[in-house]
Motif scaffolding. Structure first.
Motif, short mmCIF file in Angstrom:
data_model
loop_
_atom_site.label_atom_id
_atom_site.label_comp_id
_atom_site.label_asym_id
_atom_site.label_seq_id
_atom_site.Cartn_x
_atom_site.Cartn_y
_atom_site.Cartn_z
N LYS A 74 0.83 -1.20 0.00
CA LYS A 74 0.00 0.00 0.00
C LYS A 74 0.86 1.25 0.00
CE LYS A 74 -3.68 -2.29 2.51
NZ LYS A 74 -4.33 -2.43 3.81
N ILE A 75 2.09 1.13 0.46
CA ILE A 75 3.00 2.29 0.50
C ILE A 75 3.63 2.44 -0.88
CG2 ILE A 75 5.04 3.31 1.57
CD1 ILE A 75 4.40 1.60 4.06
N LYS A 76 3.41 3.57 -1.48
CA LYS A 76 3.91 3.84 -2.83
C LYS A 76 5.06 4.84 -2.78
CE LYS A 76 0.61 1.37 -4.57
NZ LYS A 76 0.86 0.01 -4.93
N GLU A 77 5.76 4.95 -3.90
CA GLU A 77 6.83 5.94 -3.99
C GLU A 77 6.24 7.32 -3.77
OE1 GLU A 77 9.25 5.61 -7.48
OE2 GLU A 77 9.32 3.45 -7.34
N ASP A 78 6.98 8.17 -3.07
CA ASP A 78 6.47 9.50 -2.77
C ASP A 78 7.09 10.57 -3.66
OD1 ASP A 78 9.02 9.83 -1.77
OD2 ASP A 78 8.40 10.07 0.31
N GLY A 79 7.70 10.16 -4.74
CA GLY A 79 8.35 11.10 -5.64
C GLY A 79 9.80 11.31 -5.28
N ASP A 80 10.16 11.02 -4.05
CA ASP A 80 11.54 11.18 -3.62
C ASP A 80 12.20 9.82 -3.40
OD1 ASP A 80 13.80 12.61 -2.89
OD2 ASP A 80 13.24 12.66 -0.78
N LYS A 81 11.51 8.94 -2.71
CA LYS A 81 12.05 7.62 -2.39
C LYS A 81 11.65 6.60 -3.45
CE LYS A 81 13.60 8.74 1.72
NZ LYS A 81 13.71 10.16 1.44
N ARG A 82 12.59 5.75 -3.79
CA ARG A 82 12.28 4.59 -4.63
C ARG A 82 11.94 3.45 -3.69
NH1 ARG A 82 17.76 5.21 -7.90
NH2 ARG A 82 17.18 6.89 -9.28
N ILE A 83 10.80 2.83 -3.90
CA ILE A 83 10.35 1.75 -3.03
C ILE A 83 10.21 0.48 -3.85
CG2 ILE A 83 8.48 0.92 -1.56
CD1 ILE A 83 7.98 3.84 -0.79
N LEU A 84 10.69 -0.62 -3.29
CA LEU A 84 10.58 -1.91 -3.95
C LEU A 84 9.83 -2.85 -3.02
CD1 LEU A 84 11.66 -3.32 -6.56
CD2 LEU A 84 13.43 -4.29 -5.12
N HIS A 85 8.88 -3.58 -3.59
CA HIS A 85 8.08 -4.51 -2.80
C HIS A 85 8.45 -5.97 -3.06
CE1 HIS A 85 5.54 -1.21 -1.52
NE2 HIS A 85 5.36 -0.87 -2.78
N SER A 86 9.33 -6.21 -4.02
CA SER A 86 9.72 -7.57 -4.39
C SER A 86 11.21 -7.79 -4.15
CB SER A 86 9.38 -7.83 -5.85
OG SER A 86 9.91 -9.06 -6.27
N LYS A 87 11.54 -8.75 -3.31
CA LYS A 87 12.95 -9.05 -3.04
C LYS A 87 13.65 -9.62 -4.28
CE LYS A 87 12.41 -10.17 1.83
NZ LYS A 87 12.61 -11.20 2.86
N SER A 88 12.88 -10.18 -5.20
CA SER A 88 13.48 -10.85 -6.35
C SER A 88 14.28 -9.90 -7.24
CB SER A 88 12.41 -11.56 -7.18
OG SER A 88 11.52 -10.62 -7.76
N LYS A 89 13.98 -8.61 -7.20
CA LYS A 89 14.70 -7.63 -8.02
C LYS A 89 15.94 -7.08 -7.32
CE LYS A 89 10.65 -6.21 -10.59
NZ LYS A 89 9.81 -5.08 -11.01
#
Length: 102
Positions: A74-89
């Protein structure tokens, strides 16, 4: 050393092959609250366990990029932080950072 001990040491070495450490230099100020900004030296480890809220390295178009790993989709990128939800990448985990001052 006997043959059994030598074989055991070889097995340990093989298991650690995928856990090699390396350093990269950060560029940018996205993760300033982690003490990371342009010029910070990041110590990274391949094969390290990745936990929620930790910084990871992703390879993008031949370059490294820093992401924040978060389980909560549910937590999305805020324009500043890059967020990844998958460990596979994830290419590696950031296990430390160093800043040098003159």
């Amino acid at each position: 050393r006997d043959a059994q001990e030598s074989r055991g040491l070889g097995d340990v070495y093989k298991r650690q092959e995928n856990k090699k450490c390396f350093c990269i230099m950060a560029d940018g100020h996205r993760y300033h609250e982690y003490g990371i900004s342009t010029g910070s030296l990041l110590l990274c480890q391949r094969g390290a366990a990745i936990n929620d809220g930790e910084l990871i390295i992703v390879k993008e178009d031949g370059a490294f990029a820093i992401y924040l790993y978060l389980k909560d989709r549910k937590i999305k990128e805020d324009g500043d932080k890059r967020i990844l939800h998958s460990k596979s990448k994830a290419y590696a985990k950031v296990i430390g950072s160093f800043n040098f001052f003159e």
